[in-house]
Scaffold this motif. Sequence first.
Motif, PDB file in Angstrom:
ATOM      1  N   GLU A 259      -2.487  19.114  27.567  1.00 14.41           N
ATOM      2  CA  GLU A 259      -1.177  19.412  26.994  1.00 14.41           C
ATOM      3  C   GLU A 259      -1.308  19.478  25.485  1.00 14.41           C
ATOM      4  N   ILE A 260      -0.589  20.408  24.875  1.00 15.83           N
ATOM      5  CA  ILE A 260      -0.635  20.520  23.421  1.00 15.83           C
ATOM      6  C   ILE A 260       0.751  20.927  22.921  1.00 15.83           C
ATOM      7  N   ARG A 261       1.172  20.266  21.855  1.00 14.35           N
ATOM      8  CA  ARG A 261       2.446  20.610  21.218  1.00 14.35           C
ATOM      9  C   ARG A 261       2.157  21.034  19.784  1.00 14.35           C
ATOM     10  N   ILE A 262       2.720  22.174  19.384  1.00 19.79           N
ATOM     11  CA  ILE A 262       2.471  22.696  18.045  1.00 19.79           C
ATOM     12  C   ILE A 262       3.810  22.891  17.350  1.00 19.79           C
ATOM     13  N   MET A 263       3.945  22.269  16.168  1.00 20.74           N
ATOM     14  CA  MET A 263       5.190  22.308  15.401  1.00 20.74           C
ATOM     15  C   MET A 263       4.926  22.892  14.018  1.00 20.74           C
ATOM     16  N   PHE A 264       5.713  23.910  13.649  1.00 22.72           N
ATOM     17  CA  PHE A 264       5.594  24.575  12.352  1.00 22.72           C
ATOM     18  C   PHE A 264       6.811  24.259  11.488  1.00 22.72           C
ATOM     19  N   ASP A 265       6.686  24.603  10.199  1.00 20.30           N
ATOM     20  CA  ASP A 265       7.817  24.443   9.292  1.00 20.30           C
ATOM     21  C   ASP A 265       8.884  25.512   9.510  1.00 20.30           C
ATOM     22  N   GLU A 266       8.483  26.626  10.141  1.00 18.19           N
ATOM     23  CA  GLU A 266       9.390  27.741  10.390  1.00 18.19           C
ATOM     24  C   GLU A 266       8.937  28.476  11.653  1.00 18.19           C
ATOM     25  N   PRO A 267       9.770  29.318  12.238  1.00 18.84           N
ATOM     26  CA  PRO A 267       9.350  30.068  13.430  1.00 18.84           C
ATOM     27  C   PRO A 267       8.155  30.976  13.138  1.00 18.84           C
ATOM     28  N   ILE A 268       7.173  30.973  14.041  1.00 17.72           N
ATOM     29  CA  ILE A 268       5.929  31.718  13.879  1.00 17.72           C
ATOM     30  C   ILE A 268       5.738  32.651  15.079  1.00 17.72           C
ATOM     31  N   SER A 269       5.180  33.838  14.807  1.00 15.33           N
ATOM     32  CA  SER A 269       4.902  34.797  15.878  1.00 15.33           C
ATOM     33  C   SER A 269       3.746  34.318  16.758  1.00 15.33           C
ATOM     34  N   TRP A 270       3.902  34.480  18.068  1.00 18.16           N
ATOM     35  CA  TRP A 270       2.871  34.147  19.034  1.00 18.16           C
ATOM     36  C   TRP A 270       2.522  35.374  19.859  1.00 18.16           C
ATOM     37  N   THR A 271       1.354  35.347  20.444  1.00 16.00           N
ATOM     38  CA  THR A 271       0.998  36.312  21.466  1.00 16.00           C
ATOM     39  C   THR A 271       0.584  35.556  22.721  1.00 16.00           C
ATOM     40  N   ARG A 272       0.921  36.127  23.871  1.00 18.42           N
ATOM     41  CA  ARG A 272       0.476  35.581  25.157  1.00 18.42           C
ATOM     42  C   ARG A 272      -0.239  36.692  25.905  1.00 18.42           C
ATOM     43  N   ASP A 273      -1.514  36.480  26.169  1.00 19.01           N
ATOM     44  CA  ASP A 273      -2.318  37.467  26.896  1.00 19.01           C
ATOM     45  C   ASP A 273      -2.216  38.857  26.282  1.00 19.01           C
ATOM     46  N   GLY A 274      -2.255  38.916  24.945  1.00 21.62           N
ATOM     47  CA  GLY A 274      -2.276  40.190  24.257  1.00 21.62           C
ATOM     48  C   GLY A 274      -0.933  40.874  24.104  1.00 21.62           C
ATOM     49  N   GLU A 275       0.140  40.216  24.534  1.00 24.11           N
ATOM     50  CA  GLU A 275       1.472  40.795  24.412  1.00 24.11           C
ATOM     51  C   GLU A 275       2.324  39.929  23.488  1.00 24.11           C
ATOM     52  N   ASP A 276       3.391  40.513  22.970  1.00 20.20           N
ATOM     53  CA  ASP A 276       4.280  39.802  22.055  1.00 20.20           C
ATOM     54  C   ASP A 276       4.874  38.585  22.741  1.00 20.20           C
ATOM     55  N   GLY A 277       4.603  37.394  22.173  1.00 22.81           N
ATOM     56  CA  GLY A 277       5.103  36.156  22.756  1.00 22.81           C
ATOM     57  C   GLY A 277       6.339  35.611  22.082  1.00 22.81           C
ATOM     58  N   GLY A 278       6.862  36.333  21.069  1.00 23.39           N
ATOM     59  CA  GLY A 278       8.079  35.907  20.405  1.00 23.39           C
ATOM     60  C   GLY A 278       7.842  34.921  19.276  1.00 23.39           C
ATOM     61  N   LEU A 279       8.931  34.506  18.626  1.00 20.55           N
ATOM     62  CA  LEU A 279       8.891  33.549  17.526  1.00 20.55           C
ATOM     63  C   LEU A 279       9.180  32.150  18.052  1.00 20.55           C
ATOM     64  N   HIS A 280       8.341  31.184  17.612  1.00 19.68           N
ATOM     65  CA  HIS A 280       8.519  29.798  18.071  1.00 19.68           C
ATOM     66  C   HIS A 280       8.160  28.838  16.936  1.00 19.68           C
ATOM     67  N   GLN A 281       9.000  27.839  16.748  1.00 15.56           N
ATOM     68  CA  GLN A 281       8.748  26.817  15.723  1.00 15.56           C
ATOM     69  C   GLN A 281       8.184  25.542  16.323  1.00 15.56           C
ATOM     70  N   ASP A 282       8.547  25.241  17.551  1.00 12.69           N
ATOM     71  CA  ASP A 282       8.104  24.022  18.230  1.00 12.69           C
ATOM     72  C   ASP A 282       7.877  24.383  19.695  1.00 12.69           C
ATOM     73  N   VAL A 283       6.625  24.363  20.133  1.00 18.90           N
ATOM     74  CA  VAL A 283       6.333  24.791  21.498  1.00 18.90           C
ATOM     75  C   VAL A 283       5.384  23.802  22.171  1.00 18.90           C
TER      76      VAL A 283
END
Length: 296
Positions: A259-283
């Motif tokens: 398990e891993i939790r990643i927290m940023f100061d602001e929403p950050i772009s992600w990719t999942r399996d090479g596709e747009d994963g959206g913006l996330h600040q705490d996932v």
Amino acid sequence: MARKMMMIVNPNAGKGQYKSVLSDLLNEFSAADIIPTVFFSRYPGHIPELIAEYALGYDLITCLGGDGTLSETAFGIMTLPEQRPIGYIPMGTTNDIARTLGLDPKQPVDSARRIINGSPFSFDIGQFGPDKYFAYIAAFGAFTDVSYATPQEIKQTLGHLAYTLEGIKQIPKLSGHQAVIEYDDGVISDNFIFGAITNSTSVAGFLKLDSNQVSLSDGLFEVLLIKTPQALKDLNDIITSILSNNYNKNNVIFLKSKEIRIMFDEPISWTRDGEDGGLHQDVVILNRSPGITILT
């Protein structure tokens, strides 16, 4: 007794390669007493919809396409009340999962025979947040939007070179992200230009992980984090680490975690399996093991 197969084809993958091999594949499966029914995906996100509506009427599901096709198939399977085994015939551009599984995109009939004669293999699946999934990578930072930012027609024309060219265009825009990362054995707080949570030995076709360090069914992710370089020496250290597959230097962190939790100061772009994963600040990302079953 004959087995019923749901065969899902992504017509856009691999320059439409399915057109030249589909009849051979259907013949191969039919000769093995497997009755295939062909479905074509028509838009992103269509495959999980097809699986939700039809999959329970079949004994197994085979998908033809790239990493994204398998990813959508896995997502659909994970939402079923009863799982179905998956057959995979790679026909994409990068084919990270195919490399990991030892499948040759240039030999689709061989992949079909592996489905016919192969054994069930457990493949961990990542859960991203409360209701999203990925088959082999969730990543943020440098170059992670290259795959979905590269137009489909350019991918089909130039193949893997298309990703390289798109990556070069991004070099002037590289910047880091301050993050707090909680994992099974501790907490890391630093500035990172790249982070990947993976279940694969190949990432984007150029980043390699030692196969001796990667197990696809151990319930653990391989996590690779690259710190933001502060000087030319740091950049050289990062390049050396990547080229030598030595991921435990000062600027490159390699670890394993369920398990891993990643927290940023602001929403950050992600990719999942090479596709747009959206913006996330705490996932929060969880390893779902056992995940799916692949015939190989």
